[in-house]
Design a protein around this motif. Structure first.
Motif, PDB file in Angstrom:
ATOM      1  N   ALA A   5       0.834  -1.207   0.000  1.00  0.00           N
ATOM      2  CA  ALA A   5       0.000   0.000   0.000  1.00  0.00           C
ATOM      3  C   ALA A   5       0.867   1.255   0.000  1.00  0.00           C
ATOM      4  O   ALA A   5       1.923   1.295   0.631  1.00  0.00           O
ATOM      5  N   LEU A   6       0.411   2.286  -0.714  1.00  0.00           N
ATOM      6  CA  LEU A   6       1.156   3.540  -0.787  1.00  0.00           C
ATOM      7  C   LEU A   6       1.196   4.259   0.555  1.00  0.00           C
ATOM      8  O   LEU A   6       2.049   5.122   0.773  1.00  0.00           O
ATOM      9  N   SER A   7       0.290   3.930   1.459  1.00  0.00           N
ATOM     10  CA  SER A   7       0.280   4.571   2.765  1.00  0.00           C
ATOM     11  C   SER A   7       1.259   3.919   3.732  1.00  0.00           C
ATOM     12  O   SER A   7       1.471   4.425   4.826  1.00  0.00           O
ATOM     13  N   ASN A   8       1.864   2.814   3.347  1.00  0.00           N
ATOM     14  CA  ASN A   8       2.868   2.158   4.173  1.00  0.00           C
ATOM     15  C   ASN A   8       4.121   3.036   4.233  1.00  0.00           C
ATOM     16  O   ASN A   8       4.582   3.547   3.220  1.00  0.00           O
ATOM     17  N   THR A   9       4.691   3.203   5.416  1.00  0.00           N
ATOM     18  CA  THR A   9       5.845   4.105   5.562  1.00  0.00           C
ATOM     19  C   THR A   9       7.045   3.667   4.740  1.00  0.00           C
ATOM     20  O   THR A   9       7.885   4.491   4.407  1.00  0.00           O
ATOM     21  N   GLU A  10       7.143   2.419   4.396  1.00  0.00           N
ATOM     22  CA  GLU A  10       8.246   1.949   3.553  1.00  0.00           C
ATOM     23  C   GLU A  10       8.145   2.505   2.133  1.00  0.00           C
ATOM     24  O   GLU A  10       9.132   2.539   1.413  1.00  0.00           O
ATOM     25  N   ARG A  11       6.960   2.937   1.739  1.00  0.00           N
ATOM     26  CA  ARG A  11       6.743   3.475   0.395  1.00  0.00           C
ATOM     27  C   ARG A  11       6.902   4.997   0.343  1.00  0.00           C
ATOM     28  O   ARG A  11       6.828   5.580  -0.718  1.00  0.00           O
ATOM     29  N   PHE A  12       7.135   5.649   1.486  1.00  0.00           N
ATOM     30  CA  PHE A  12       7.322   7.098   1.509  1.00  0.00           C
ATOM     31  C   PHE A  12       8.649   7.452   0.853  1.00  0.00           C
ATOM     32  O   PHE A  12       9.569   6.641   0.798  1.00  0.00           O
ATOM     33  N   LEU A  13       8.764   8.683   0.365  1.00  0.00           N
ATOM     34  CA  LEU A  13      10.012   9.159  -0.223  1.00  0.00           C
ATOM     35  C   LEU A  13      11.046   9.392   0.867  1.00  0.00           C
ATOM     36  O   LEU A  13      10.714   9.858   1.958  1.00  0.00           O
ATOM     37  N   CYS A  14      12.303   9.105   0.560  1.00  0.00           N
ATOM     38  CA  CYS A  14      13.396   9.381   1.490  1.00  0.00           C
ATOM     39  C   CYS A  14      14.117  10.642   1.045  1.00  0.00           C
ATOM     40  O   CYS A  14      14.440  10.790  -0.133  1.00  0.00           O
ATOM     41  N   ILE A  15      14.344  11.543   1.992  1.00  0.00           N
ATOM     42  CA  ILE A  15      15.119  12.754   1.710  1.00  0.00           C
ATOM     43  C   ILE A  15      16.291  12.778   2.679  1.00  0.00           C
ATOM     44  O   ILE A  15      16.097  12.907   3.893  1.00  0.00           O
ATOM     45  N   TYR A  16      17.478  12.617   2.147  1.00  0.00           N
ATOM     46  CA  TYR A  16      18.692  12.752   2.943  1.00  0.00           C
ATOM     47  C   TYR A  16      19.179  14.192   2.831  1.00  0.00           C
ATOM     48  O   TYR A  16      19.018  14.819   1.786  1.00  0.00           O
ATOM     49  N   PRO A  17      19.790  14.741   3.884  1.00  0.00           N
ATOM     50  CA  PRO A  17      20.319  16.106   3.806  1.00  0.00           C
ATOM     51  C   PRO A  17      21.318  16.304   2.659  1.00  0.00           C
ATOM     52  O   PRO A  17      21.413  17.393   2.105  1.00  0.00           O
ATOM     53  N   ALA A  18      22.036  15.268   2.283  1.00  0.00           N
ATOM     54  CA  ALA A  18      23.013  15.371   1.194  1.00  0.00           C
ATOM     55  C   ALA A  18      22.345  15.733  -0.135  1.00  0.00           C
ATOM     56  O   ALA A  18      22.965  16.348  -0.995  1.00  0.00           O
ATOM     57  N   TYR A  19      21.073  15.375  -0.311  1.00  0.00           N
ATOM     58  CA  TYR A  19      20.361  15.695  -1.548  1.00  0.00           C
ATOM     59  C   TYR A  19      20.267  17.201  -1.766  1.00  0.00           C
ATOM     60  O   TYR A  19      20.218  17.666  -2.896  1.00  0.00           O
ATOM     61  N   LEU A  20      20.215  17.975  -0.676  1.00  0.00           N
ATOM     62  CA  LEU A  20      19.987  19.416  -0.746  1.00  0.00           C
ATOM     63  C   LEU A  20      21.230  20.236  -0.430  1.00  0.00           C
ATOM     64  O   LEU A  20      21.187  21.456  -0.477  1.00  0.00           O
ATOM     65  N   ASN A  21      22.337  19.585  -0.102  1.00  0.00           N
ATOM     66  CA  ASN A  21      23.546  20.275   0.343  1.00  0.00           C
ATOM     67  C   ASN A  21      24.298  20.859  -0.847  1.00  0.00           C
ATOM     68  O   ASN A  21      24.858  20.130  -1.666  1.00  0.00           O
ATOM     69  N   SER A  22      24.357  22.181  -0.923  1.00  0.00           N
ATOM     70  CA  SER A  22      25.018  22.829  -2.056  1.00  0.00           C
ATOM     71  C   SER A  22      26.536  22.713  -1.992  1.00  0.00           C
ATOM     72  O   SER A  22      27.215  23.002  -2.970  1.00  0.00           O
ATOM     73  N   LYS A  23      27.079  22.270  -0.867  1.00  0.00           N
ATOM     74  CA  LYS A  23      28.525  22.091  -0.743  1.00  0.00           C
ATOM     75  C   LYS A  23      28.985  20.739  -1.289  1.00  0.00           C
ATOM     76  O   LYS A  23      30.171  20.497  -1.400  1.00  0.00           O
ATOM     77  N   LYS A  24      28.050  19.868  -1.594  1.00  0.00           N
ATOM     78  CA  LYS A  24      28.391  18.555  -2.123  1.00  0.00           C
ATOM     79  C   LYS A  24      28.323  18.552  -3.647  1.00  0.00           C
ATOM     80  O   LYS A  24      27.648  19.363  -4.257  1.00  0.00           O
ATOM     81  N   THR A  25      29.037  17.609  -4.236  1.00  0.00           N
ATOM     82  CA  THR A  25      28.986  17.432  -5.679  1.00  0.00           C
ATOM     83  C   THR A  25      27.872  16.442  -6.007  1.00  0.00           C
ATOM     84  O   THR A  25      27.320  15.796  -5.116  1.00  0.00           O
ATOM     85  N   ILE A  26      27.584  16.310  -7.275  1.00  0.00           N
ATOM     86  CA  ILE A  26      26.575  15.337  -7.688  1.00  0.00           C
ATOM     87  C   ILE A  26      27.043  13.925  -7.337  1.00  0.00           C
ATOM     88  O   ILE A  26      26.256  13.090  -6.911  1.00  0.00           O
ATOM     89  N   GLY A  27      28.340  13.670  -7.466  1.00  0.00           N
ATOM     90  CA  GLY A  27      28.894  12.372  -7.109  1.00  0.00           C
ATOM     91  C   GLY A  27      28.777  12.062  -5.627  1.00  0.00           C
ATOM     92  O   GLY A  27      28.707  10.903  -5.232  1.00  0.00           O
TER      93      GLY A  27
END
Length: 138
Positions: A5-27
């Motif tokens: 089910a889409l309401s299951n927490t395992e199906r939620f999107l994961c957002i790590y801080p590294a995704y938004l960190n402008s000091k990091k490279t794409i790699g």
């Protein structure tokens, strides 16, 4: 195999801080353009922005696999967010995709009160006063 089910927490999107960190490279894991991200976001800041948007974030004590400094507490954590209801409809029409949510959250974190207050008088002011007090004692 039964569908999860889409309401299951395992199906939620994961957002790590590294995704938004402008000091990091794409790699290193950045997923938004540098000008759309922010410097060293935390899971609490991501959670605060998602809560303000009307989403229900869940903070987990996990570590991003690409993270080099495994012992550093500032890089720990991830936020899970639900974008779709159980029937498949969007919770918020502004965020049809994970990328749209990341871009919005990355733009909102620098506007948080905790970020704007830190840049004010607490930066150098406290250090300058303590140096002056030390000089007066001599």
């Amino acid at each position: 195999m039964a569908a999860v089910a889409l309401s299951n927490t395992e199906r939620f999107l994961c957002i790590y801080p590294a995704y938004l960190n402008s000091k990091k490279t794409i790699g290193e894991g950045r997923r938004v353009p540098k000008n759309k991200g922010c410097d060293n976001p935390t899971t609490n800041e991501i959670k605060d922005v998602c809560t303000a948007l009307g989403l229900k974030p869940i903070v987990e004590n996990k570590l991003y696999p690409r993270e080099l400094y495994r012992g550093d507490v500032t890089f720990r954590g991830r936020v899970r967010v639900q974008l779709k209801e159980e029937d498949g409809s969007l919770i918020d029409e502004r965020f049809p995709t994970k990328k749209a949510l990341l871009l919005h959250v990355g733009g909102m974190i620098p506007k948080l009160k905790t970020r704007t207050q830190k840049g004010g008088s607490s930066g150098d002011g406290g250090q300058a006063q303590s140096k002056q007090k030390k000089k007066k004692r001599r």
